[in-house]
Every structure is written in C-alpha cells, then in structure tokens.
Design a protein around this motif. Structure first.
Motif, PDB file in Angstrom:
ATOM      1  N   ALA A  29       0.847  -1.197   0.000  1.00  0.00           N
ATOM      2  CA  ALA A  29       0.000   0.000   0.000  1.00  0.00           C
ATOM      3  C   ALA A  29       0.883   1.248   0.000  1.00  0.00           C
ATOM      4  O   ALA A  29       2.028   1.216   0.458  1.00  0.00           O
ATOM      5  CB  ALA A  29      -0.902   0.001   1.230  1.00  0.00           C
ATOM      6  N   PHE A  30       0.332   2.333  -0.516  1.00  0.00           N
ATOM      7  CA  PHE A  30       1.061   3.595  -0.486  1.00  0.00           C
ATOM      8  C   PHE A  30       1.176   4.062   0.956  1.00  0.00           C
ATOM      9  O   PHE A  30       0.253   3.894   1.753  1.00  0.00           O
ATOM     10  CB  PHE A  30       0.331   4.664  -1.300  1.00  0.00           C
ATOM     11  N   SER A  31       2.300   4.684   1.290  1.00  0.00           N
ATOM     12  CA  SER A  31       2.461   5.217   2.640  1.00  0.00           C
ATOM     13  C   SER A  31       1.697   6.533   2.756  1.00  0.00           C
ATOM     14  O   SER A  31       1.281   7.124   1.755  1.00  0.00           O
ATOM     15  CB  SER A  31       3.945   5.436   2.948  1.00  0.00           C
ATOM     16  N   ALA A  32       1.528   6.986   3.972  1.00  0.00           N
ATOM     17  CA  ALA A  32       0.755   8.206   4.225  1.00  0.00           C
ATOM     18  C   ALA A  32       1.417   9.440   3.623  1.00  0.00           C
ATOM     19  O   ALA A  32       0.742  10.417   3.304  1.00  0.00           O
ATOM     20  CB  ALA A  32       0.569   8.393   5.719  1.00  0.00           C
ATOM     21  N   ASP A  33       2.727   9.395   3.447  1.00  0.00           N
ATOM     22  CA  ASP A  33       3.424  10.573   2.911  1.00  0.00           C
ATOM     23  C   ASP A  33       3.654  10.506   1.392  1.00  0.00           C
ATOM     24  O   ASP A  33       4.328  11.353   0.839  1.00  0.00           O
ATOM     25  CB  ASP A  33       4.751  10.796   3.633  1.00  0.00           C
ATOM     26  N   THR A  34       3.062   9.532   0.728  1.00  0.00           N
ATOM     27  CA  THR A  34       3.154   9.447  -0.728  1.00  0.00           C
ATOM     28  C   THR A  34       2.233  10.502  -1.337  1.00  0.00           C
ATOM     29  O   THR A  34       1.050  10.563  -1.021  1.00  0.00           O
ATOM     30  CB  THR A  34       2.725   8.051  -1.230  1.00  0.00           C
ATOM     31  N   SER A  35       2.788  11.331  -2.205  1.00  0.00           N
ATOM     32  CA  SER A  35       1.990  12.401  -2.804  1.00  0.00           C
ATOM     33  C   SER A  35       1.023  11.833  -3.842  1.00  0.00           C
ATOM     34  O   SER A  35       1.222  10.744  -4.381  1.00  0.00           O
ATOM     35  CB  SER A  35       2.894  13.441  -3.458  1.00  0.00           C
ATOM     36  N   ALA A  36      -0.004  12.615  -4.117  1.00  0.00           N
ATOM     37  CA  ALA A  36      -0.998  12.204  -5.111  1.00  0.00           C
ATOM     38  C   ALA A  36      -0.345  12.055  -6.480  1.00  0.00           C
ATOM     39  O   ALA A  36      -0.689  11.148  -7.238  1.00  0.00           O
ATOM     40  CB  ALA A  36      -2.138  13.211  -5.166  1.00  0.00           C
ATOM     41  N   ASN A  37       0.601  12.920  -6.794  1.00  0.00           N
ATOM     42  CA  ASN A  37       1.281  12.839  -8.091  1.00  0.00           C
ATOM     43  C   ASN A  37       2.083  11.548  -8.220  1.00  0.00           C
ATOM     44  O   ASN A  37       2.120  10.939  -9.290  1.00  0.00           O
ATOM     45  CB  ASN A  37       2.188  14.048  -8.295  1.00  0.00           C
ATOM     46  N   GLN A  38       2.714  11.121  -7.137  1.00  0.00           N
ATOM     47  CA  GLN A  38       3.450   9.859  -7.164  1.00  0.00           C
ATOM     48  C   GLN A  38       2.494   8.681  -7.334  1.00  0.00           C
ATOM     49  O   GLN A  38       2.798   7.720  -8.040  1.00  0.00           O
ATOM     50  CB  GLN A  38       4.266   9.688  -5.879  1.00  0.00           C
ATOM     51  N   LYS A  39       1.340   8.755  -6.687  1.00  0.00           N
ATOM     52  CA  LYS A  39       0.340   7.695  -6.832  1.00  0.00           C
ATOM     53  C   LYS A  39      -0.152   7.621  -8.268  1.00  0.00           C
ATOM     54  O   LYS A  39      -0.292   6.535  -8.837  1.00  0.00           O
ATOM     55  CB  LYS A  39      -0.842   7.945  -5.900  1.00  0.00           C
ATOM     56  N   VAL A  40      -0.421   8.783  -8.859  1.00  0.00           N
ATOM     57  CA  VAL A  40      -0.895   8.824 -10.246  1.00  0.00           C
ATOM     58  C   VAL A  40       0.116   8.156 -11.158  1.00  0.00           C
ATOM     59  O   VAL A  40      -0.243   7.299 -11.978  1.00  0.00           O
ATOM     60  CB  VAL A  40      -1.159  10.287 -10.695  1.00  0.00           C
ATOM     61  N   GLU A  41       1.385   8.525 -11.029  1.00  0.00           N
ATOM     62  CA  GLU A  41       2.398   7.958 -11.909  1.00  0.00           C
ATOM     63  C   GLU A  41       2.560   6.457 -11.688  1.00  0.00           C
ATOM     64  O   GLU A  41       2.639   5.690 -12.648  1.00  0.00           O
ATOM     65  CB  GLU A  41       3.741   8.662 -11.711  1.00  0.00           C
ATOM     66  N   SER A  42       2.574   6.031 -10.438  1.00  0.00           N
ATOM     67  CA  SER A  42       2.730   4.602 -10.134  1.00  0.00           C
ATOM     68  C   SER A  42       1.572   3.777 -10.688  1.00  0.00           C
ATOM     69  O   SER A  42       1.780   2.737 -11.318  1.00  0.00           O
ATOM     70  CB  SER A  42       2.826   4.386  -8.628  1.00  0.00           C
ATOM     71  N   LEU A  43       0.359   4.246 -10.452  1.00  0.00           N
ATOM     72  CA  LEU A  43      -0.814   3.503 -10.933  1.00  0.00           C
ATOM     73  C   LEU A  43      -0.896   3.514 -12.450  1.00  0.00           C
ATOM     74  O   LEU A  43      -1.242   2.507 -13.065  1.00  0.00           O
ATOM     75  CB  LEU A  43      -2.091   4.063 -10.319  1.00  0.00           C
ATOM     76  N   TYR A  44      -0.565   4.641 -13.053  1.00  0.00           N
ATOM     77  CA  TYR A  44      -0.549   4.717 -14.524  1.00  0.00           C
ATOM     78  C   TYR A  44       0.412   3.677 -15.086  1.00  0.00           C
ATOM     79  O   TYR A  44       0.065   2.922 -15.986  1.00  0.00           O
ATOM     80  CB  TYR A  44      -0.151   6.126 -14.970  1.00  0.00           C
ATOM     81  N   ARG A  45       1.619   3.625 -14.535  1.00  0.00           N
ATOM     82  CA  ARG A  45       2.617   2.671 -15.048  1.00  0.00           C
ATOM     83  C   ARG A  45       2.188   1.221 -14.819  1.00  0.00           C
ATOM     84  O   ARG A  45       2.418   0.362 -15.664  1.00  0.00           O
ATOM     85  CB  ARG A  45       3.978   2.953 -14.429  1.00  0.00           C
TER      86      ARG A  45
END
Length: 88
Positions: A29-45
C-alpha cells in the motif's frame, strides 16, 4: 486531449480503485506521505504494464496526461449507474 466533464472526481476515484487493484496484484500500500502525483504515476505505469491503459507517447508522458488516462480508465470501468458516470 479532450478533458472529461468531471475529470478531477474521476481521477480521485481512479486512485482509490487503482490502489486496491495494486494491492491485489501484490504491491504494498502507499504510505501516508506518498503524494498524489506519485500515486498517479505509479498507478498509470502499473495499468500500462497490465495493458489496461494505452501508454502515452514518451514525449507526451506528463502528469496531466497520466491523470487523463486514469480518468478514462475508471470511466470505462465503473458501472453505468454509478453517480460519476451519470454526472458526465
């Protein structure tokens, strides 16, 4: 790239569903300090890797494009009677 009517809400929903999808695939799972932009890029990839989203051309691969692809993906994934689909 034509922006969807409620794209911001669709991206938000895509992050929720995408994170659940990633965990089912065995990713942590993403950590609490993972930014929304990092989540977007990770999920996109991840979705490109699983061939659920068509990849952007390398020279056009940017955050707004990735968000748009996630919005399109979730829009096609949601059932027809979902409130986000009815709003579009």
């Amino acid at each position: 790239m034509k922006k969807l009517k409620n794209e911001a809400q669709l991206v938000k929903k895509a992050l929720q569903v995408g994170e659940s999808y990633a965990q089912k695939r065995g990713y942590a799972a993403f950590s609490a300090d993972t930014s929304a932009n990092q989540k977007v890029e990770s999920l996109y990839r991840l979705l490109v890797l699983d061939k659920l989203v068509v990849a952007l051309p390398p020279d056009k691969e940017d955050l707004p494009g990735m968000k748009h692809k996630l919005a399109i993906w979730i829009d096609r994934t949601l059932p027809a009677d979902h409130p986000l689909k009815l709003a579009s």
